[in-house]
Motif scaffolding. Structure first.
Motif: not given
Length: 132
Positions: A73-100
């Motif tokens: 219920w708090s947006k701060r968890y969304y940012w923590q999830i993304v940051e944790e994936l980056k810390r684990m060595g994952f990189t974000h793959k940019i996709k051309r289609n706008k999607s969630n």
């Protein structure tokens, strides 16, 4: 019990789940939604937050495949999830289609993160993606 190490508590809720459902429910600072109707509502509506730090996990046990949902219920968890994936060595793959649905890659592994946002709740689904 993978989510126990993060301080989550196992939630016994077999009375509201189908008999053949292998999901395991986990929670942090939650209580039950007494208005929950298993015949009309999705499982994530079972939870009610106690405070802004509340969150739940629906672990859909599917063998070795990653497949779980985080409800919060708090947006701060969304940012923590993304940051944790980056810390684990994952990189974000940019996709051309706008999607969630975001894809994160690490050698030999692709994880899809499907984000649904409503005014009162966030639902993030994680699942493995087969290499293409």
């Amino acid at each position: 019990m993978p989510f126990k190490e993060f301080g989550l508590h196992h939630i016994k809720a077999k009375s509201v789940m189908e008999n053949n459902d292998s999901c395991i429910l986990w929670g942090y600072h939650l209580h039950a939604n007494t208005d929950f109707d298993k015949d009309k509502q999705p499982l994530y509506k079972l939870f009610k937050r106690s405070d802004s730090g509340s969150f739940a996990v629906i672990d859909k046990v599917k063998g070795r495949n990653l497949n779980f949902e985080i409800i919060f219920w708090s947006k701060r968890y969304y940012w923590q999830i993304v940051e944790e994936l980056k810390r684990m060595g994952f990189t974000h793959k940019i996709k051309r289609n706008k999607s969630n649905c975001l894809e994160f890659n690490k050698k030999g592994t692709t994880v899809a993160v499907d984000i649904t946002i409503w005014p009162e709740i966030y639902l993030v689904k994680f699942y493995s993606v087969e290499p293409s």
